[in-house]
Design an enzyme around this catalytic site. Structure first.
Site, PDB file in Angstrom:
ATOM      1  CE1 TYR A 191      -3.762   2.368   0.497  1.00  0.00           C
ATOM      2  CE2 TYR A 191      -2.646   3.093   2.502  1.00  0.00           C
ATOM      3  CZ  TYR A 191      -3.637   3.268   1.549  1.00  0.00           C
ATOM      4  OH  TYR A 191      -4.499   4.322   1.652  1.00  0.00           O
ATOM      5  CB  THR A 193       1.245   4.463   4.188  1.00  0.00           C
ATOM      6  OG1 THR A 193       0.551   3.256   4.541  1.00  0.00           O
ATOM      7  CG2 THR A 193       0.241   5.540   3.793  1.00  0.00           C
ATOM      8  CE  LYS A 194       0.811  -1.481   5.363  1.00  0.00           C
ATOM      9  NZ  LYS A 194      -0.326  -0.572   5.210  1.00  0.00           N
ATOM     10  CG  ASN A 195       8.366  -0.289   5.968  1.00  0.00           C
ATOM     11  OD1 ASN A 195       7.310   0.203   6.356  1.00  0.00           O
ATOM     12  ND2 ASN A 195       9.358  -0.564   6.796  1.00  0.00           N
TER      13      ASN A 195
END
Length: 405
Positions: A191, A193-195
């Site tokens: 997604y 916002t993920k790393n």
């Protein structure tokens, strides 16, 4: 001092999250779009190989989301309909929806107030409440490593019926093992916002060849061959459907972006740890702010940076959220415990009543601060100065009220 901080904060708003999109990712997406093949194809296959190698798993299956991955992985366990599946009450609603969509019954577990995820004691308590359980979805909250084997033992389960919700945990290590092949399967998120940000998408990783094979089939309507294989020169157009499938495949555009983003994953992870250290050093000096714990073993992926506001801080969580937003800093809360949600209350009403004191207490205190590789040390300084300034203002207000009284 407080006025100066407020004036400074109005100049530049600090977002809660900001996705890193590399130049290579832009080029890769353009290349795939120009190729004329944009759905599941060769880029997905390569991304699966590269991600499996990163986490030390034998197999990786690209899917549309981590939520879809959890559902597919649970279905691949071939549990009886209505089987009981443990998972944290302090998690994203999608994780529990995945259990429900797999035809299973979620059993919510209270958390440890420090790590904000279940521990052996809360897991054992949940099992005592509902009786024997059949499987478990282990959450690595915020990227902090969950003790997967310890939790499975507390639940009385073999690792073969444990799925890891690794949405926060790409780069997490449990002891000396990367999350990805510890349990039956781990499910990752890409997604925005993920790393490893792609925008959307997920991945199931596993050492179980049968589980991987079933996941590949289920993710595309239960078909025996995807379009890429059917349309190769000389390939047969025929396919079979012998399992109930869903539409949850990843596209080549997403996979190409993911592969390009992987080139920078190591440096982004290193920067996340630096930001965590910067926050720790500055916030530790502020009375009433509890910083997240560092694991005694393993490695934290630092997807989120979640503080807890103690009584000594002088502001409750909701007041903090309003005031820091007014000062130009966007924060969030992870998560609203699921036993607070009306749908899950109704769904689980037939289970023996349970209280969640640790999750309830933590929920009233938790704040997720801005956290991403592009967050500079200067911005971390400003955020921490605002947090300290709010504490000072709250104390001055309390003193003034006592004087008036």
């Amino acid at each position: 001092m407080t006025i100066a901080l407020n004036q400074a904060s109005s100049a530049t708003r600090i977002p809660f999250a900001k996705a890193e999109i590399s130049a290579e990712a832009r080029e890769a997406s353009a290349r795939v779009l120009a190729s004329g093949w944009i759905t599941t194809g060769p880029e997905v296959l390569e991304f699966e190989r590269e991600l499996a190698a990163l986490v030390g798993a034998k197999h990786a299956v690209a899917v549309a989301s981590c939520t879809a991955g959890i559902e597919i992985a649970l279905r691949a366990l071939r549990l009886r309909p209505g089987a009981k599946v443990l998972t944290s009450t302090m998690t994203f609603c999608g994780a529990v929806n995945a259990i429900i969509h797999a035809g299973l019954e979620p059993v919510l577990v209270d958390v440890n107030e420090d790590t904000l995820m279940p521990d052996a004691a809360t897991t054992e308590a949940a099992v005592r409440r509902v009786g024997r359980v059949d499987a478990m979805v282990v959450l690595h909250f915020a990227g902090h490593p969950a003790p997967v084997e310890e939790l499975a033992a507390a639940a009385g389960l073999p690792l073969s019926v444990v799925i890891e919700d690794a949405a926060h945990a790409l780069g997490t290590f449990v002891d000396d093992a990367p999350v990805g092949a510890i349990s039956a399967a781990a499910c990752f998120s890409f997604y925005a916002t993920k790393n490893l940000p792609i925008g959307e998408g997920g991945m199931i990783t596993t050492d179980d060849e049968d589980l991987a094979a079933q996941a590949r089939q289920v993710r595309l309507h239960g078909m025996s061959q995807d379009a890429w294989k059917r349309y190769l020169p000389g390939a047969s157009w025929r396919y079979e459907v012998d399992v109930a499938g869903i539409k949850a495949n990843m596209t080549d555009v997403q996979a190409a972006i993911g592969r390009a983003q992987l080139l920078h994953f190591g440096e982004w992870q290193a920067r996340r740890e630096q930001v965590a250290i910067a926050y720790e050093s500055r916030l530790a000096r502020i009375e009433g702010v509890r910083t997240p714990s560092w694991p005694s073993t393993g490695k934290h992926a630092w997807h989120l940076y979640v503080i807890q506001l103690e009584r000594e801080y002088g502001l409750d969580r909701d007041s903090f959220m309003r005031e820091i937003a007014e000062r130009g800093v966007d924060c969030s809360v992870h998560f609203i415990p699921l036993h607070h949600q009306p749908y899950f209350k109704r769904l689980l009403a037939s289970q023996r009543p349970q209280t969640f004191p640790a999750a309830d207490a933590a929920f009233s205190r938790i704040v997720s601060l801005p956290f991403y590789p592009g967050l500079s040390d200067d911005l971390v300084d400003r955020i921490c100065e605002e947090i300290d300034g709010m504490r000072v203002s709250a104390r001055e207000t309390r003193v003034a009220r006592r004087v008036v009284a």
